[in-house]
Design a protein around this motif. Structure first.
Motif, mmCIF file in Angstrom:
data_model
loop_
_atom_site.group_PDB
_atom_site.id
_atom_site.type_symbol
_atom_site.label_atom_id
_atom_site.label_comp_id
_atom_site.label_asym_id
_atom_site.label_seq_id
_atom_site.Cartn_x
_atom_site.Cartn_y
_atom_site.Cartn_z
ATOM 1 N N UNK B 39 40.194 -13.410 -25.900
ATOM 2 C CA UNK B 39 39.684 -14.478 -25.039
ATOM 3 C C UNK B 39 39.629 -15.816 -25.757
ATOM 4 N N UNK B 40 39.120 -15.795 -26.991
ATOM 5 C CA UNK B 40 39.056 -17.035 -27.781
ATOM 6 C C UNK B 40 40.447 -17.610 -28.028
ATOM 7 N N UNK B 41 41.390 -16.734 -28.314
ATOM 8 C CA UNK B 41 42.747 -17.182 -28.631
ATOM 9 C C UNK B 41 43.426 -17.789 -27.399
ATOM 10 N N UNK B 42 43.266 -17.147 -26.240
ATOM 11 C CA UNK B 42 43.864 -17.718 -25.020
ATOM 12 C C UNK B 42 43.218 -19.063 -24.690
ATOM 13 N N UNK B 43 41.918 -19.175 -24.931
ATOM 14 C CA UNK B 43 41.257 -20.462 -24.662
ATOM 15 C C UNK B 43 41.863 -21.568 -25.531
ATOM 16 N N UNK B 44 42.153 -21.231 -26.801
ATOM 17 C CA UNK B 44 42.822 -22.215 -27.679
ATOM 18 C C UNK B 44 44.218 -22.571 -27.150
ATOM 19 N N UNK B 45 44.971 -21.535 -26.796
ATOM 20 C CA UNK B 45 46.369 -21.746 -26.399
ATOM 21 C C UNK B 45 46.488 -22.528 -25.093
ATOM 22 N N UNK B 46 45.511 -22.344 -24.207
ATOM 23 C CA UNK B 46 45.573 -23.024 -22.899
ATOM 24 C C UNK B 46 44.517 -24.124 -22.795
ATOM 25 N N UNK B 47 44.130 -24.678 -23.930
ATOM 26 C CA UNK B 47 43.029 -25.661 -23.926
ATOM 27 C C UNK B 47 43.378 -26.934 -23.162
ATOM 28 N N UNK B 48 44.667 -27.244 -23.030
ATOM 29 C CA UNK B 48 45.066 -28.469 -22.330
ATOM 30 C C UNK B 48 45.271 -28.254 -20.828
ATOM 31 N N UNK B 49 45.095 -27.038 -20.378
ATOM 32 C CA UNK B 49 45.292 -26.755 -18.953
ATOM 33 C C UNK B 49 43.951 -26.759 -18.236
ATOM 34 N N UNK B 50 43.958 -27.286 -17.028
ATOM 35 C CA UNK B 50 42.805 -27.119 -16.155
ATOM 36 C C UNK B 50 42.946 -25.746 -15.494
ATOM 37 N N UNK B 51 41.969 -24.886 -15.727
ATOM 38 C CA UNK B 51 42.021 -23.524 -15.170
ATOM 39 C C UNK B 51 40.822 -23.333 -14.237
ATOM 40 N N UNK B 52 41.094 -23.031 -12.971
ATOM 41 C CA UNK B 52 40.014 -22.802 -11.997
ATOM 42 C C UNK B 52 39.736 -21.325 -11.782
ATOM 43 N N UNK B 53 40.720 -20.498 -12.105
ATOM 44 C CA UNK B 53 40.604 -19.078 -11.776
ATOM 45 C C UNK B 53 41.579 -18.302 -12.649
ATOM 46 N N UNK B 54 41.168 -17.102 -13.060
ATOM 47 C CA UNK B 54 42.085 -16.215 -13.774
ATOM 48 C C UNK B 54 42.507 -15.104 -12.835
#
Lengths: 191, 191
Positions: B39-54
């Motif tokens: 979870x931490x790693x995906x948050x880093x990798x997608x930190x520039x994306x606006x995410x509303x839902x997984x």
């Protein structure tokens, strides 16, 4: 009224006489913050139990079990319902009747992941007729493990699940017990 | 070597030419602490994306998606594969071919839980031929939502999934890419 009862009244939808839809937060869309509150509450309720592993049944139990497991610091094992080519040949199996789907299905857990003497907490979204819980109890017995408790988010108190599990002396906690759903109106039993 | 590659080498089991079993930590027994690292790693990798839902697909994606969602503070929606009497009538649907099971199945998401303009991150355990990802892309398109990325724990780099998703311009991150599995020995592509 506790936080689970409140959530059910706010977001649950009653269809027909006995279907409660909670797919906005529990078993299709998942409110992860709400599940964390559930995890904290189960940890309080089972604080006197030694828990080595949390068991659940795919698919709708997985989210709850995994979030709860963070409060117990233990792994989760989910029983498989679907045929899986990749599942080990050596499994514990139990046949379960689903009243919702009006059919039998088999739940399976690989013998690698459930061992003699392990202390197991079973977590699930619903308790109604208790058949999934009985299937898990049967598998835990086959493995020589100990079922130290069952944690249920929503119990249908007008069905026979609790009576069956009480007869077996199982330590059962539900976070909300529905007494009846009449004309779309939900009432709860006091916990 | 990163933590996912290390875990695969320590606990994964290769069967035949192309089956990698990771059921001790990812899709039968679940190592929740390991999923938190993911979870931490995906948050880093997608930190520039606006995410509303997984979004994910039942059953093996649910655990990963829910633990990851805690780092994005968003809800999860899992596409249903199994027939569910309780699923809404109004659904987005897509047909997916499973090479593992050698059959077609239909994935469904209720129209209530995916809306126009929502920014969606798809998370799954494996990427091989990319068919589940394409099914999700198709459903996201039907809803008028935006697929801002795909996060995969284990990619089979010797199959065509990545090429198909690259052609569609999808922002894909895998945490481990298997180059080959020969005689039970796993080698990784550099990330």
């Amino acid at each position: 009224m506790n936080f689970v009862e409140k959530k059910i009244l706010e977001e649950g939808r009653v269809e027909g006489e006995d279907i409660l839809k909670v797919d906005s937060f529990l078993n299709h869309q998942i409110d992860v913050e709400f599940l964390n509150e559930i995890g904290k509450r189960f940890k309080e309720l089972f604080k006197d139990q030694k828990v080595d592993k949390i068991l659940t049944v795919e698919a709708s139990g997985i989210a709850i079990a995994c979030i709860c497991a963070q409060y117990f610091n233990v792994p989760v094992v989910f029983a498989k319902k679907m045929d899986s080519k990749n599942l080990d040949k050596e499994t514990y199996e139990s046949e379960v009747y689903s009243f919702t789907k009006a059919k039998h299905y088999t739940i399976k857990i690989s013998k690698r992941y459930l061992g003699r003497g392990e202390n197991v907490l079973f977590i699930d979204d619903f308790l109604a007729n208790g058949r999934a819980a009985l299937g898990i109890k049967n598998i835990v017995d086959q493995a020589g493990a100990n079922l130290v408790g069952i944690g249920i988010v929503i119990e249908k108190g007008f069905q026979e699940g609790r009576a069956i599990l009480d007869d077996l002396g199982i330590n059962l906690h539900s976070l909300a017990i529905i007494e009846k759903m009449e004309k779309g109106k939900i009432s709860f039993k006091s916990l």
